[in-house]
Design an enzyme around this catalytic site. Structure first.
Site, mmCIF file in Angstrom:
data_model
loop_
_atom_site.group_PDB
_atom_site.id
_atom_site.type_symbol
_atom_site.label_atom_id
_atom_site.label_comp_id
_atom_site.label_asym_id
_atom_site.label_seq_id
_atom_site.Cartn_x
_atom_site.Cartn_y
_atom_site.Cartn_z
ATOM 1 N N ILE A 180 -15.731 -5.230 2.088
ATOM 2 C CA ILE A 180 -14.594 -4.328 1.984
ATOM 3 C C ILE A 180 -13.436 -4.943 2.765
ATOM 4 O O ILE A 180 -13.633 -5.774 3.643
ATOM 5 C CB ILE A 180 -14.905 -2.895 2.489
ATOM 6 C CG1 ILE A 180 -15.435 -2.911 3.925
ATOM 7 C CG2 ILE A 180 -15.868 -2.192 1.560
ATOM 8 C CD1 ILE A 180 -15.736 -1.522 4.473
ATOM 9 N N ASP A 181 -12.235 -4.521 2.436
ATOM 10 C CA ASP A 181 -11.041 -5.120 3.013
ATOM 11 C C ASP A 181 -10.968 -4.898 4.528
ATOM 12 O O ASP A 181 -11.555 -3.964 5.066
ATOM 13 C CB ASP A 181 -9.784 -4.523 2.374
ATOM 14 C CG ASP A 181 -9.737 -4.734 0.870
ATOM 15 O OD1 ASP A 181 -10.284 -5.751 0.411
ATOM 16 O OD2 ASP A 181 -9.164 -3.883 0.175
ATOM 17 N N LYS A 182 -10.222 -5.744 5.170
ATOM 18 C CA LYS A 182 -10.053 -5.682 6.622
ATOM 19 C C LYS A 182 -9.685 -4.281 7.098
ATOM 20 O O LYS A 182 -10.280 -3.753 8.046
ATOM 21 C CB LYS A 182 -8.960 -6.679 7.049
ATOM 22 C CG LYS A 182 -8.508 -6.544 8.494
ATOM 23 C CD LYS A 182 -7.327 -7.455 8.767
ATOM 24 C CE LYS A 182 -6.777 -7.204 10.171
ATOM 25 N NZ LYS A 182 -5.581 -8.057 10.434
ATOM 26 N N ARG A 203 -7.348 0.580 -4.549
ATOM 27 C CA ARG A 203 -5.939 0.443 -4.179
ATOM 28 C C ARG A 203 -5.079 0.152 -5.408
ATOM 29 O O ARG A 203 -3.996 0.728 -5.582
ATOM 30 C CB ARG A 203 -5.802 -0.669 -3.137
ATOM 31 C CG ARG A 203 -6.585 -0.398 -1.851
ATOM 32 C CD ARG A 203 -6.748 -1.643 -0.996
ATOM 33 N NE ARG A 203 -5.482 -2.083 -0.435
ATOM 34 C CZ ARG A 203 -5.350 -3.195 0.282
ATOM 35 N NH1 ARG A 203 -6.399 -3.973 0.499
ATOM 36 N NH2 ARG A 203 -4.177 -3.531 0.767
#
Length: 360
Positions: A169-171, A272
Site C-alpha cells: 500500500i502507498d506510503k 485514489r
C-alpha cells in the site's frame, strides 16, 4: 509472461508511489536491477553460471532463486536457471520493487503486528511509513523494520524475492498488510490475490456528497501519458489494465463523504484514481488534486476550517481496514480488521461538527 503474474505482480496498490518503474513488460511495472547484453562471441552457457561471472558478490544459488521467482528476463521472457545464453541475448534481472542501493540495515522501527505464525505475519502499517527502500528512502522503511524483526531468524532474508511482502500500500495510506515468511506462503498468498479471492476493504474520506448509497467504478488504469508519477483511467481502448472498485457511502457530511471501498482488482493507486475519475478525489490527496478546496464556499472562515482539516490529516485520507485470505498451510479462512487511525477519526469528527452546523 503469465507465470510472472503470480510472482512479480502489481495486483495490489504498489509501493513506493514516489517514482516511476524502469520498464514495463506485458503491462507490468518492474524495476530493473541488472541489464546485460551477451557479446557476439558468447558461447552457449547456463544462465546461472553466466550471471555469476557478470555480477559481483552474488552466488549461483541466489541466481537460481531469482530464476525460480521468475525474475530473470531474457529477450522479454522469463527463463529458468538452466537456460543457455546465446550471443546478443538481452538479459535483465527485474523485481517489483526498486533496487536497494545499500545493504538493508535492520532498524528497530515500531510496527504493529496483528498476527504471526510460522508461515506469515500481518501488520497494521502507519501512514507515512514507506514500504520498500529506494528513491531517497533507503532507511526507515517497513522492510528495514522487518529485517530487524527477523534478525534472529536465519530462514528469512528480506532480499529474497520468494518471500516477504505479498502486496503493498502507498506510503501515506495506513492499514493491513500480509508478509510471507516462506516461499510456499508467498506463492499461495500471491495466487489468492491474483485470483481475486482475497477480501479487502478500505475506508476513505472523499470530496463531495455521494449521490448513490452504493456504486461500481470500472475503468482501465494505467500510467498517465503526461505524468509518469500519476495513474489515470483510460475508459476506452486497450490502454491500462482492467480495474473495478465497489463503494458504499457510510456518511455524507456537508462537502465530504466517508465511503467504504471494496477492491475487485488491485491496481496502482486504484481507489485514489477511481474516486477522482467519478469526481470525488480523496481528501488531502496531493497527487490527485485532493489537497485543494474542491467543495464549499470561499469565505475566510471556511477556508481556515479546511486548512485545519488538512493539518489534522496531512495525507490522503485512506485506510486499509480489513484483510481476508485463506491460510497457505491450514486452509483456514483468516480475517483481520483494524481501527480507523486517529488522524482520520479526528478529521471525520470535525466534519460531523461542521455538517451539524451547516444543516441548521
Amino acid at each position: 509472461m503469465e507465470d510472472i503474474e503470480n510472482i512479480i505482480d502489481d495486483i495490489n496498490l504498489v509501493e513506493p508511489d514516489d517514482f516511476a518503474p524502469d520498464i514495463t513488460i506485458d503491462g507490468k511495472d518492474l524495476w530493473e536491477h541488472y541489464h546485460i547484453v551477451a557479446e557476439k562471441c558468447q558461447t552457449l552457457l547456463r544462465i546461472d553460471k553466466f550471471l555469476t561471472t557478470k555480477i559481483a558478490n552474488i552466488s549461483r544459488n541466489r541466481i537460481q532463486q531469482a530464476a525460480e521467482a521468475q525474475c530473470i528476463i531474457v529477450n522479454g521472457k522469463a527463463v529458468k536457471s538452466n537456460y543457455r545464453v546465446k550471443p546478443f541475448d538481452d538479459i535483465r534481472i527485474v523485481m517489483d520493487r526498486p533496487r536497494y542501493e545499500n545493504e538493508i540495515i535492520p532498524e528497530d522501527i515500531p510496527i504493529e503486528i496483528v498476527y504471526e505464525d510460522e508461515q506469515l505475519l500481518v501488520v497494521n502499517k502507519t501512514a507515512g511509513l514507506v514500504v520498500h527502500p529506494g528513491h531517497g528512502n533507503y532507511t526507515g522503511t517497513l522492510v528495514n523494520a522487518l529485517a530487524y524483526h527477523f534478525k534472529d531468524n536465519p530462514e528469512f532474508d528480506v532480499s529474497d524475492p520468494r518471500m516477504g511482502l505479498v502486496h503493498r500500500i502507498d506510503k501515506d495510506t495506513s492499514g493491513l498488510l500480509v508478509i510471507a515468511k516462506t516461499p510456499q506462503a508467498k506463492t499461495h498468498l500471491g495466487k489468492q490475490f491474483f485470483d481475486k479471492t482475497t477480501k479487502r476493504q478500505y475506508v476513505a474520506v472523499v470530496w463531495g456528497e455521494m449521490r448513490d448509497e452504493t456504486g461500481r467504478i470500472e475503468g482501465n488504469i494505467g500510467r498517465s501519458l503526461k505524468d509518469r508519477l500519476q495513474m489515470t483511467v483510460f475508459p476506452e481502448g486497450d490502454m491500462g489494465k482492467h480495474a473495478v472498485t465497489h463503494y458504499t457511502t457510510l456518511e455524507n457530511l456537508g462537502h465530504i463523504s466517508v465511503v467504504r471501498c471494496q477492491l475487485e482488482t488491485g491496481r496502482t493507486h486504484q481507489i485514489r484514481v477511481h474516486m477522482k475519475y467519478i469526481g470525488h478525489p480523496l481528501f488531502n490527496d496531493a497527487r490527485y488534486g485532493g489537497d485543494k478546496i474542491l467543495r464549499g464556499s470561499t469565505s475566510p472562515k471556511y477556508m481556515q476550517f479546511i486548512q485545519n482539516c488538512f493539518a489534522i490529516c496531512p495525507r490522503q485520507a485512506l485506510h486499509a481496514k480489513t484483510l481476508g485470505f485463506v491460510h497457505p498451510v491450514t486452509g483456514k479462512q483468516m480475517d483481520f480488521d483494524s481501527e480507523i487511525p486517529k488522524d482520520m477519526v479526528e478529521l471525520i469528527d470535525r466534519w460531523r461538527e461542521y455538517a451539524n452546523t451547516y444543516k441548521k
